[in-house]
Design an enzyme around this catalytic site. Structure first.
Site, short mmCIF file in Angstrom:
data_model
loop_
_atom_site.label_atom_id
_atom_site.label_comp_id
_atom_site.label_asym_id
_atom_site.label_seq_id
_atom_site.Cartn_x
_atom_site.Cartn_y
_atom_site.Cartn_z
N PHE A 262 0.82 -1.21 0.00
CA PHE A 262 0.00 0.00 0.00
C PHE A 262 0.86 1.26 0.00
CE2 PHE A 262 -3.58 2.49 2.16
CZ PHE A 262 -4.26 2.64 0.97
N CYS A 268 6.78 11.19 8.65
CA CYS A 268 8.05 11.65 8.04
C CYS A 268 8.05 11.65 6.52
CB CYS A 268 9.20 10.77 8.55
SG CYS A 268 9.46 10.94 10.32
#
Ligand code: NAD
Length: 438
Positions: A262, A268
């Site tokens: 996915f 981040c």
């Protein structure tokens, strides 16, 4: 082995010389009489370091000869390697004309030959070409069927021009797509004496391997160039940056992050990619590859939505929705984006994530959950069994050790869509199982 090599271009000439060095008896075939004549004279038809010396050695030892007569080459060999070109048509699609022609020639010659014959495709072919083109032409022209009398394998060539001999004798890996054990073993036998592993796979995987390798190489070069361009504009040493990147063989030059699954997310990756692209834009540095990453990632979320919609069922259970299993971090989780999209489309959702449940009670994410995603908080169930009872479609949103046991309790009428790159959970469930990709 007695081998005929069709095509004496970059691949065929190198393969001819190197197989002869391995002790095989090799007949090179090319429609271009000048190339055949050069090989017969022990001369290299292409410029490649060390090739001429090896061809001369092979010709003098009586292990290399060349001809334009494909029929004679087939009749005097047991294995034929196809090394003809597969160029692009003006529209970009692959041109299989030469492969078709050579398969026709080999097939017709086989009508006159008794005994088994193996055809090994070394040219680069798109997945499905062996089954869709090579086999039908060979079978049609030879009157034989794939089996003991007609072997077919695909063995993509990974050599690089300029270091082709070194690459032939020291490959990282030899990939062979074959149906029959005998065909695989015979191809493996060609490379006996080389230290690299010979890996067996299907026709289609073998065909895909050459493209995926080349595309990955192109991606790496372009990535290095775009990072180098940003560094250059900032007065940062881009070579040092990339050298240090390469020194991390745990996360950077490693299988990590390279399995189909996915979209990425978390606190981040999305933020830092955005910041670097924004900086590049401010510095007027063009980074089309880096800019495409975010768009591709969003596309992956959309692909999941489409897959779920295609199921035609309304009750959805999402197992794991933190951006990564083993964490309670929901910031920029692509599973949260997926859930919000489905919610907007009116699906009936229940969510279960053991870590997020814990965080809702005690963790630092408690306020985030209550204030930022109260709409999701309401959908959360505390027991996985509740989700299992509700769902017609179960989405595995992240990797977690607890999922396998939950999935083992599914019913055969339920559908599982696995968004993760993991392979583990599949055998544990009787439900219909699909991957988002890969
Ligand atoms: N060049 C590379 O570094 C490299 C590396 C790996 C894979 N490949 C792939 O290998 C294949 C061959 O590439 P190449 O660079 O060697 O091509 P090339 O164009 O240099 O050579 C192909 C040769 O096949 C000959 N040919 C065409 N039809 C023929 C026929 N019916 N009978 C006999 N010979 C015939 C041509 O005259 C030519 O000499 C391509 O699919 C390519 O994508 C190339």
């Amino acid at each position: 082995m007695r081998i005929s090599v069709f095509g004496l271009g970059y691949v065929g000439a190198v393969v001819t010389a190197c197989l002869a060095r391995g002790g095989h008896s090799v007949t090179g075939v090319d429609t271009d009489a000048a190339k055949a004549a050069l090989v017969n004279a022990g001369r290299a038809p292409i410029i490649e370091e060390g090739l001429e010396a090896l061809l001369t050695e092979g010709v003098q030892a009586g292990r290399v000869r060349a001809t334009t007569d494909s029929r004679e080459a087939v009749l005097t060999s047991d294995v034929s390697l196809i090394c003809v070109g597969t160029p692009s048509r003006p529209t970009g699609e692959i041109d299989l004309t030469y492969v078709e022609r050579v398969c026709g020639e080999i097939g017709r010659a086989l009508r006159e030959k008794s005994g088994p014959h193996l055809v090994v495709v070394r040219s680069t072919l798109l997945p499905g070409s062996v089954e869709g083109t090579v086999l039908p032409v060979l079978e049609g022209e030879s009157g034989r069927k794939l089996g003991p009398e007609l072997g077919v394998a695909i063995n993509p060539e990974f050599l690089r021009e300029g270091t082709a001999l070194e690459d032939f004798f020291h490959p990282a890996l030899t990939v062979v797509g074959a149906v029959a054990d005998r065909d695989f073993e015979q191809v493996a036998e060609l490379y006996r004496g080389l230290s690299a592993p010979v890996v067996r796979t299907t026709f289609k995987v073998a065909e895909m391997m050459k493209y995926v390798n080349n595309v990955f190489h192109a991606l790496k070069i372009t990535f290095g160039n775009e990072i180098g361009a940003i560094c250059h504009r900032l007065g940062v040493d881009g070579r040092e940056v990339m050298d240090l990147l390469c020194q991390d063989t745990k996360l950077n030059l490693s299988p990590v992050y390279l399995r189909p699954g996915f979209a990425y997310g978390g606190s981040c990756l999305p933020k830092d990619l955005r910041a670097l692209c924004r900086l590049a834009q401010a510095q007027e540095v063009e980074v089309p590859l880096l800019r495409a990453i975010g768009a591709s990632n969003e596309r992956q979320v959309q692909a999941a939505v489409e897959r779920i919609v295609a199921q035609g069922r309304r009750r959805i259970g999402v197992l794991g929705f933190a951006f990564k299993g083993g964490t309670d971090d929901l910031r920029e989780s692509p599973v949260v984006t997926l859930v919000e999209t489905l919610l907007g489309k009116g699906y009936e959702l229940k969510l279960y994530d053991a870590r997020v449940s814990l965080a809702r009670l005690v963790g630092a994410n408690r306020r985030f959950i209550e204030q930022r995603i109260p709409h999701l908080s309401r959908l959360m169930v505390e027991q996985a069994a509740e989700l299992v009872a509700h769902a017609e479609v179960v989405i595995i949103g992240n990797q977690s050790a607890g999922h396998a046991a939950i999935l083992a309790g599914l019913r055969p009428d339920q559908v599982v869509i696995d968004l993760t790159p993991a392979a583990r959970v599949r055998p544990a469930t009787p439900a219909r199982y699909e991957r988002i990709c890969g």
